[in-house]
Each structure stands twice: as C-alpha cells, then as structure tokens.
Design a protein around this motif. Structure first.
Motif: not given
Length: 253
Positions: A33-41, A199-200, A238-246
């Motif tokens: 159980l680990r939250e991985i963050r990602a960003q839209l580029t 999930r954004i 969706l636009v660049a710069g948004m982020s969310g959880r993988v």
C-alpha cells in the motif's frame, strides 16, 4: 488454592497469545500500500526565441490558443532587413554587370587577368551578401514546428526583442504523458504496454493509461525507477500540469 488459579490463568493467557501470534504469522502477505503520484506532461514542448533583433509586429495565436504545424506564431517588423535585401540585389546587379564587361574586355585583350579576378571576387561577395540577407529576412517570422498550443507568451506586440530572447512556450498536448517514480521491483510486473489507471485530483475522475517506457537505470540509493506512461484516449478536460494518484495492482511480495 489461589496460587493454583493464578498459574492456570497465566498459562491460559500465554497459550492464547501464542495462538494469536501464530495466526498473525500465518496470514498471507498483503499487497503493498503506497501512494504513487504522477503529473501530466505534454508529448512535446519547446521554447521559441528570436533570431533577429526587431520589433514584434504580431502574435497571431493567443496564449492558450491552438495552432497547426507550419502556422506563423510570431511576425516581426523587418522593414530594415527588407531594405538591406533590396540594396544587396542592386549591388549584385552592378557587380554582375562589371564582371560581364570585364570578361568581354579580357576576351579583346583590353583587360588584364587581375582585373577579371577582382571583378569575379566582387560579384561573388555581392552574391553572398544577397544570400545572407535572404536568410535574415526568412527569420522575420517564426512558424510552428509542430501542431499544438501556446502555453505562455513571453513578449507582447510592438515590443522590441534581441536575438536569443525568449518569445513563446509551446507544447504538443495531443497526447499527454505521465511521469512517476516507483519502487524498482515494480519493473517485474509493470512493463511497456502494461495498463493501469490514474485518478486526477483536479477532475476527480479516473482515466486509463499505459506504460510506454522506463528509465535506463535504477537509483541504487532509493531503489526506485522512473516510469513514463500515456493517457489512453482523448479527454478535453485534461491539461498538462494536472497530477493524480497511480492506481496499480501490486502483487504481494
């Protein structure tokens, strides 16, 4: 009698603790159980800079606006460069006329070899100047290297800019990529084309994605690696710069 009861109670509690410990130890390993963050580029992005010193005449595409490949993004006022080009054409015409005349005189033995060489050199110099000014005039507008959107304007119309000065930030957001750092052991199950979801935060929605590549090396200190993925499908919100959880199903270790 009391001593016997006490010993029996202690023995019962000890047995219960051992049973409880054995039950916990026998439970199967749970998924990590680990939250991985990602960003839209954006798929591609770059910075456009001036190649000539001139005044910005127009910026046809506003900040946030879309453009096609080859479309003019910046137009400069190049009246001076245009005048230099006309001058170069006139100088070349005169040099060519002199060269033709000197060549004719040389054929009639009325001009020496040195005079002919000088006339030829002057014509070559004039032709090089014309070529230079043609190239310089071509820098008076900047065309889009790819289709995309203007993410940021660094200058305004009627502003004078210097060579090398930043003008626009542009990007190709036709396909949005995701970058995230995950434990290196994820490479055993998360490979190229592996599907997952993200999930954004900004939209509160979940979107499909797929891995397109992994980093060339693992960080030996943190035992982590960078994954690059793409959103599968086109979602206008969706636009660049948004982020969310993988969201990935991590097998138990």
């Amino acid at each position: 009698m009391r001593a016997i009861v006490f010993c029996t109670t202690v023995a019962t509690l000890s047995f219960a603790a051992l049973v409880s410990f054995g039950t916990e130890a026998a439970e199967p390993a749970r998924p990590e159980l680990r939250e991985i963050r990602a960003q839209l580029t954006p798929k591609r992005f770059t910075t456009l800079a001036a190649e000539v010193g001139a005044k910005v005449q127009s910026l046809p595409v506003p900040e946030g606006g879309a453009f096609k490949a080859g479309q003019t993004l910046v137009q400069f006022d190049c009246s001076l460069q245009q005048a230099q080009l006309q001058k170069s054409k006139a100088v070349l015409a005169a040099a060519d006329a002199t060269l033709q005349s000197t060549t004719r005189l040389s054929e009639l033995n009325s001009a020496g070899k040195l005079e002919l060489e000088i006339a030829g050199t002057e014509a070559a110099k004039a032709r090089a100047d014309l070529s230079y000014n043609n190239i310089l005039l071509g820098k008076c507008h900047i065309a889009a290297p790819f289709a995309g959107r203007v993410s940021e304007q660094k200058v305004r119309e009627q502003q004078y800019v210097q060579p090398g000065q930043t003008l626009l930030e542009i990007m190709d957001d036709s396909t949005l990529e995701l970058e995230f750092i995950a434990p290196s052991h994820w490479m055993s199950f998360l490979k190229v084309n592996s599907p997952f979801e993200i999930r954004i935060d900004e939209t509160g929605k979940t979107y499909p994605a797929g891995v397109v590549r992994t980093a060339a090396k693992v960080d030996p200190v943190s035992q982590s690696v960078k994954f690059t993925a793409q959103i599968r499908g086109r979602f206008p919100e969706l636009v660049a710069g948004m982020s969310g959880r993988v969201i990935v199903d991590v097998p138990a270790r």
